[in-house]
Design a protein around this motif. Structure first.
Motif, short mmCIF file in Angstrom:
data_model
loop_
_atom_site.label_atom_id
_atom_site.label_comp_id
_atom_site.label_asym_id
_atom_site.label_seq_id
_atom_site.Cartn_x
_atom_site.Cartn_y
_atom_site.Cartn_z
N LEU A 88 0.83 -1.20 0.00
CA LEU A 88 0.00 0.00 0.00
C LEU A 88 0.86 1.25 0.00
O LEU A 88 2.06 1.20 0.25
N SER A 89 0.22 2.38 -0.28
CA SER A 89 0.88 3.67 -0.10
C SER A 89 0.88 4.02 1.38
O SER A 89 0.13 3.44 2.17
N GLU A 92 -2.61 5.36 2.56
CA GLU A 92 -3.58 4.29 2.80
C GLU A 92 -3.21 3.50 4.04
O GLU A 92 -4.08 3.11 4.84
N THR A 93 -1.93 3.28 4.24
CA THR A 93 -1.47 2.54 5.43
C THR A 93 -1.81 3.29 6.70
O THR A 93 -2.33 2.70 7.67
N SER A 95 -4.13 5.47 7.16
CA SER A 95 -5.58 5.46 7.34
C SER A 95 -6.05 4.14 7.93
O SER A 95 -6.88 4.13 8.85
N ARG A 96 -5.52 3.05 7.44
CA ARG A 96 -5.96 1.74 7.90
C ARG A 96 -5.39 1.39 9.27
O ARG A 96 -6.05 0.70 10.06
#
Length: 429
Positions: A88-89, A92-93, A95-96
């Motif tokens: 992932l970017s 995104e990482t 955020s998750r």
């Protein structure tokens, strides 16, 4: 008392307790003894930000990207049947991680190749350099036990990366030295540095504040909510039945059995539901006040009170409906559903990805898991709907509807059939 009845007096409680406790032992111990054996789909992110660099080679400058090589090696060496390694970017990482959807992340920075190249050059030409860095993040808000699993996975994988990079870098530097001074190889401190060239940093993403029990406060708060609903329903049912004359009450040596109020099963259940709803709001407020005084951080007390009251009421209403439908046997049904199967499948102590698959199946409908996810979202993830709060509210709402439907159907059916709660004279012996 006749002989068969004496046997029944001994056999029935012995058999029931033996079965219930065996089930308790099997489910509780079965979920904790070997997490590594049951590990599957454990979500970890891999973020490769390396932009590469132009490096002087034997045949002239050549573009290289060591980050790509490391990413390929990690994908190949980390067992896919145990770990869900997601490339992932960083956006995104982050955020998750902030939603509790990842237990950790491996991040290769943008200057990794450049730093590695400079380290190799410094082994030939003296100079101060910094070792290339890879950061291994853990997510304490996703669960304390998950930290240990994440560190074990990333530690083993990155140790292999370090060894492979060291062998490759040492061979490259030796080639350069041989071209300048035949027969010369790297030695001393330079050789030691090149053998383990990567500096692996272990970092907690968004660490928890003090007073959270190392990430267990959400689990124990959820446990309190479930026990309030389950135990509260048992107490409410007993006291209301006694007050309405449907069951006797003993105060030490005094035995009291009031005259039956003569109301229907359905109306009796409505009274119990009403008491449980009031208790849900009261006990949820008491929990927040007590844990707050004990030093537990509560970022959104109103949301936690609302969800707590909702959860307690739902579990209490459902437990009361089960007892209304099944009588004394309902106590055992509630114990199995809310406690025996609920705790090991909650995911609060050990991630579901590290437990036998049966627990993951149970977690799809077990109240304890839904309550834990909701409490964790409020306490650790700012009440984010995406962190599981919306899911928890929906599932708890469905549970409430099931409980209400079961209670209405069962009591209405019994009332319609004339199966009233009245004392009958015992049969002559």
């Amino acid at each position: 008392m006749r002989t068969p009845e004496r046997w029944r007096l001994w056999l029935a409680p012995t058999a029931v307790v033996a079965v219930v406790m065996s089930l308790l032992a099997a489910l509780y111990m079965g979920g904790i003894l070997d997490p590594a054996k049951h590990l599957r789909g454990f979500p970890i992110a891999l973020v490769n930000q390396d932009v590469g660099d132009v490096i002087d080679g034997p045949d002239g400058p050549v573009y290289q990207n060591f980050g790509d090589e490391i990413a390929q090696g990690l994908v190949a060496n980390i067992p896919a049947d145990k770990v869900d390694l997601q490339q992932l970017s960083w956006a995104e990482t982050a955020s998750r991680l902030g939603k509790g959807e990842l237990f950790g992340a491996i991040v290769v920075p943008g200057d990794f190749t450049k730093r590695t190249s400079i380290l190799g050059q410094a082994s030939v030409v003296p100079g101060d350099v910094e070792r290339p860095i890879i950061t291994a993040y853990t997510n304490p808000r996703a669960g304390s036990f998950g930290i240990g699993i994440t560190e074990a996975i990333t530690g083993q994988a990155l140790a292999q990366v370090n060894t492979t990079m060291g062998e490759k870098l040492t061979a490259t530097v030796n080639e350069r030295l041989a071209s300048v001074a035949p027969g010369t190889t790297v030695s001393g401190a330079a050789a030691i540095t090149l053998a383990q060239p990567v500096d692996v940093l272990k970092v907690q993403h968004n660490p928890l504040p003090p007073g959270t029990g190392n990430g267990l406060s959400a689990f124990y708060f959820a446990l309190l909510l479930v026990l309030a609903g389950f135990t509260g329903a048992t107490i409410v049912s007993s006291i209301v039945d006694s007050a309405l004359g449907f069951a006797p009450t003993e105060y030490g040596p005094w035995y009291v059995h009031r005259e039956s109020a003569g109301i229907s099963r359905f109306r009796t259940l409505l009274v119990k539901w009403g008491v449980m709803a009031v208790l849900g709001m009261l006990v949820s407020a008491l929990y927040i006040a007590i844990t707050g005084m004990l030093g537990m951080p509560i970022p959104n007390a109103l949301a936690l009170w609302e969800f707590g009251a909702f959860a307690i009421t739902t579990i209490g209403v459902t437990a009361l409906s089960v007892m209304a439908a099944f009588g004394t046997v309902g106590l055992l049904v509630n114990l199995v559903v809310f406690v025996i199967m609920g705790l090991p499948s909650s995911g609060g102590a050990i991630p579901l990805e590290a437990t036998p698959r049966i627990y993951e199946i149970l977690a799809q409908f077990e109240p304890m898991h839904q309550v834990f996810v909701g409490a964790r979202a409020i306490l650790y993830f700012d009440g984010s709907a995406g962190a599981g709060l919306l899911h928890a509210v929906w599932m708890t709402g469905i549970g409430l509807l099931v409980g209400l439907l079961l209670g209405v159907v069962a009591t209405r059916f019994y009332d319609a059939r004339g199966l009233h709660r009245v004392r009958k004279d015992p049969s002559p012996v």
